[in-house]
Design an enzyme around this catalytic site. Structure first.
Site, mmCIF file in Angstrom:
data_model
loop_
_atom_site.group_PDB
_atom_site.id
_atom_site.type_symbol
_atom_site.label_atom_id
_atom_site.label_comp_id
_atom_site.label_asym_id
_atom_site.label_seq_id
_atom_site.Cartn_x
_atom_site.Cartn_y
_atom_site.Cartn_z
ATOM 1 N N LYS A 158 44.892 -44.316 0.703
ATOM 2 C CA LYS A 158 44.787 -45.778 0.638
ATOM 3 C C LYS A 158 43.976 -46.149 -0.598
ATOM 4 C CE LYS A 158 42.068 -49.035 1.557
ATOM 5 N NZ LYS A 158 42.477 -49.967 0.506
ATOM 6 N N GLU A 233 31.727 -39.965 -1.118
ATOM 7 C CA GLU A 233 31.245 -40.075 -2.504
ATOM 8 C C GLU A 233 30.853 -41.530 -2.678
ATOM 9 O OE1 GLU A 233 31.016 -37.521 -4.543
ATOM 10 O OE2 GLU A 233 32.211 -36.038 -3.458
ATOM 11 N N CYS A 267 29.897 -45.159 -10.649
ATOM 12 C CA CYS A 267 28.880 -44.698 -9.690
ATOM 13 C C CYS A 267 27.817 -43.863 -10.386
ATOM 14 C CB CYS A 267 29.552 -43.894 -8.591
ATOM 15 S SG CYS A 267 30.693 -42.689 -9.218
ATOM 16 N N GLU A 360 21.956 -50.859 -6.849
ATOM 17 C CA GLU A 360 23.087 -50.516 -7.721
ATOM 18 C C GLU A 360 23.680 -51.828 -8.245
ATOM 19 O OE1 GLU A 360 26.757 -48.990 -5.910
ATOM 20 O OE2 GLU A 360 26.875 -47.553 -7.549
HETATM 21 P P1 TAP Z 1 34.241 -50.315 -1.358
HETATM 22 O O1 TAP Z 1 34.196 -51.761 -1.192
HETATM 23 O O2 TAP Z 1 33.406 -49.469 -0.482
HETATM 24 O O3 TAP Z 1 35.793 -49.910 -1.199
HETATM 25 C C1 TAP Z 1 36.242 -48.607 -1.359
HETATM 26 C C2 TAP Z 1 37.523 -48.409 -0.567
HETATM 27 O O4 TAP Z 1 37.226 -48.545 0.822
HETATM 28 C C3 TAP Z 1 38.597 -49.446 -0.865
HETATM 29 O O5 TAP Z 1 39.842 -48.814 -0.853
HETATM 30 C C4 TAP Z 1 38.446 -50.426 0.282
HETATM 31 O O6 TAP Z 1 39.621 -51.147 0.576
HETATM 32 C C5 TAP Z 1 38.115 -49.469 1.416
HETATM 33 N N1 TAP Z 1 37.464 -50.102 2.556
HETATM 34 C C6 TAP Z 1 36.768 -51.257 2.594
HETATM 35 N N2 TAP Z 1 36.331 -51.487 3.853
HETATM 36 C C7 TAP Z 1 36.750 -50.466 4.612
HETATM 37 C C8 TAP Z 1 36.603 -50.124 5.983
HETATM 38 N N3 TAP Z 1 35.930 -50.904 6.829
HETATM 39 N N4 TAP Z 1 37.161 -48.977 6.440
HETATM 40 C C9 TAP Z 1 37.831 -48.182 5.602
HETATM 41 N N5 TAP Z 1 38.015 -48.438 4.284
HETATM 42 C C10 TAP Z 1 37.471 -49.568 3.807
HETATM 43 O O7 TAP Z 1 33.883 -49.860 -2.839
HETATM 44 P P2 TAP Z 1 34.431 -50.447 -4.210
HETATM 45 O O8 TAP Z 1 33.847 -51.799 -4.388
HETATM 46 O O9 TAP Z 1 35.910 -50.287 -4.285
HETATM 47 O O10 TAP Z 1 33.810 -49.420 -5.256
HETATM 48 C C11 TAP Z 1 32.524 -49.562 -5.725
HETATM 49 C C12 TAP Z 1 31.569 -48.608 -5.021
HETATM 50 O O11 TAP Z 1 32.104 -47.298 -5.027
HETATM 51 C C13 TAP Z 1 30.236 -48.487 -5.753
HETATM 52 O O12 TAP Z 1 29.182 -48.468 -4.823
HETATM 53 C C14 TAP Z 1 30.342 -47.142 -6.466
HETATM 54 O O13 TAP Z 1 29.110 -46.557 -6.748
HETATM 55 C C15 TAP Z 1 31.139 -46.364 -5.493
HETATM 56 N N6 TAP Z 1 31.824 -45.242 -6.154
HETATM 57 C C16 TAP Z 1 31.380 -43.976 -5.943
HETATM 58 C C17 TAP Z 1 31.983 -42.924 -6.590
HETATM 59 C C18 TAP Z 1 31.486 -41.546 -6.362
HETATM 60 S S1 TAP Z 1 32.473 -40.347 -6.805
HETATM 61 N N7 TAP Z 1 30.316 -41.316 -5.832
HETATM 62 C C19 TAP Z 1 33.035 -43.153 -7.467
HETATM 63 C C20 TAP Z 1 33.465 -44.439 -7.673
HETATM 64 C C21 TAP Z 1 32.852 -45.492 -6.998
HETATM 65 P P3 TAP Z 1 39.998 -52.558 -0.099
HETATM 66 O O14 TAP Z 1 38.901 -52.888 -1.064
HETATM 67 O O15 TAP Z 1 41.293 -52.311 -0.722
HETATM 68 O O16 TAP Z 1 40.079 -53.543 1.019
#
Ligand code: TAP
Length: 457
Positions: A158, A233, A267, A360
């Protein structure tokens, strides 16, 4: 049926134009995909290791052949500079090539014991649900898909709704490369529906999640209801530690990329720059000049170093960090709208508890802090709930290793701002996650260890 609620509008953040509209998957689609993946597992797990390797190798080659179009799509959808997108797609091809080498090497151990011998096997888990973020959509997808498939699992991925396009392309490429139907499926839909369903589904054996710590915590709790295996992650607040004995020019040249890469939506962003007090003025002078010279603009321009932020809402969130608790000490430039632009910005905190120091930001704001001596540098760097990444700049090799060992973070670099490579483990301490991606160790997170005792009499 409300057509808006059932579709995903994919936007180009550099123009605010709609790239495309996709049908949004929901809970029933997730259930159907898991059922298909479960059926496909029965055959995929028995495909010979050599044949699995061949297919993964073909996926890597196809990604390489289509690198330019994939990078253009990624650049347009995320707003990242095309040169960065090309590098990431290269890493995706390398990730498939790397894990294509692993099915035939997934061996266990032979352990002689009294009365017989024990043999261990690394068995596939079954259906793996991967949930990925919007910042490095294709690269992060490949970090889960390649080892999971190599180990004999089937995958339902997903992607983030904001940036699903390259993951959908990867599904097409994998099918064309000979991956059987149902072994790898992509479901673009909301996390609150598709993501939640994958996490709670009794036929999903494992969740590989990359995203925010907040959602990671929720997934951890929900997954415990079925004792699902989980790899997380998550977020970071990494430190870039510059000692006075470092090559300051080199450190200041690398610092913008370390915190403003992917417009800070990384991240691993080294968003706290800790500088030994005696070197502060020199470092800040060099760093500020480099920030001012950054080329921020059209992501498709090969010279561009930084693109826009992902959405208007995210830009507002990033801007909220420039509050009364911070002082701006340097700022680059950014285009006016349309597009979700934000100039690269350097701040110093007015109080130790400033949000820019503790939270962050996930945007192009660097927070510079002074320190006195090694001990204080380590103490400030570790004063966070996160533990993902970080850099140490010094000409003293023993100090570099000493500090690296003392830092509570999983992925560090010395005299470099980069530590993510296909062949080495990547992941975080503390609230930055559980488990490791990439390198040989990632396979342990997509296999179950089985022990068989054979009595020899
Ligand atoms: P999130 O808002 O956590 O979303 C990540 C994924 O989770 C999306 O596909 C989102 O879907 C899904 N999601 C949201 N709510 C969910 C739930 N209740 N159950 C299951 N899945 C759910 O993160 P983001 O805003 O996309 O990314 C930014 C964050 O990711 C930052 O904190 C960053 O540090 C972290 N990040 C970490 C890494 C590593 S490798 N440590 C790498 C990249 C990013 P939808 O948004 O499509 O609804």
């Amino acid at each position: 049926m409300d057509p808006v609620a059932d579709s995903i509008e994919v936007i180009d953040p550099s123009t605010e134009q709609v790239i495309t509209r996709l049908p949004a998957a929901g809970v029933e689609h997730a259930d159907r995909a898991v059922a298909r993946a479960k059926a496909a597992f029965a055959t995929w797990r028995n495909v010979t290791a050599g044949d699995r390797a061949t297919i993964l190798r073909r996926v890597g080659v196809a990604v390489e052949e289509q690198a330019v179009s994939l990078a253009q799509l990624e650049s347009r959808n995320v707003g990242k500079p095309i040169s960065d997108a090309l590098g990431e797609v290269g890493m995706v091809a390398a990730t498939f090539a790397y894990y294509a080498g692993s099915p035939e090497r997934l061996t266990g151990k032979t352990i002689p014991v009294p009365g017989g011998v024990n043999v261990t096997f690394k068995e596939p888990m079954g259906v793996v649900g991967l949930i990925t973020p919007w910042n490095f959509p294709l690269a992060i997808a490949s970090w889960g898909v390649a080892p999971a498939l190599a180990a004999g699992n089937t995958v339902v991925l997903k992607p983030a709704q904001l940036t699903p396009l390259t993951a959908i392309e990867l599904e097409r490429i994998a099918l064309e490369a000979g991956l059987p139907e149902g072994v790898f499926q992509v479901l673009a839909g909301p996390g609150s529906l598709v993501g939640e369903r994958l996490v709670e589904h009794p036929d999903v054996a494992k969740i590989g999640f990359t995203g925010s710590t907040e959602v990671g915590k929720r997934i951890s709790i929900r997954a415990s209801e079925t004792i699902k295996r989980v790899t997380l992650e998550l977020g970071g607040k990494s430190a870039n530690i510059v000692f006075a004995d470092a090559d300051l020019e080199q450190a200041a040249a690398a610092a913008p990329g370390a915190v403003f890469g992917n417009a800070g939506q990384d991240c691993c962003a080294r968003s706290r720059i800790l500088v030994e007090r005696s070197a502060m003025d020199d470092f800040l002078g060099l760093f500020s000049a480099n920030v001012a010279a950054m080329k921020v603009g059209d992501p498709m321009d090969k010279a561009t170093e930084m693109g826009p932020l992902i959405t208007a809402e995210h830009r507002s969130k990033v801007a909220s960090f420039m509050d009364d608790d911070t002082t701006v000490v340097a700022r680059g430039t950014a285009p006016d709208g349309p597009g979700f632009w934000f100039a690269p910005t350097v701040v110093t905190p007015n109080s130790p508890g400033a949000r820019a120091v503790t939270e962050e930001i996930f945007g192009p704001i660097a927070c510079v802090l002074p320190f006195d001596g090694e001990e204080e540098a380590i103490s400030i760097a570790n004063d966070t709930v996160y533990g993902l990444s970080g850099s140490i700049w010094t000409e003293n090799g023993a100090r570099a290793l000493r500090v690296a060992r003392a830092l509570e973070a999983g992925t560090l670099s010395v005299n470099s701002n980069w530590s993510v490579r296909v062949a080495t483990p990547y992941g975080g301490f503390k609230q930055s996650g559980i488990g490791r991606a990439l390198g040989p160790d990632a396979l342990d997170y997509y296999t179950e260890l089985k022990n068989v005792y054979i009595a020899t009499g």
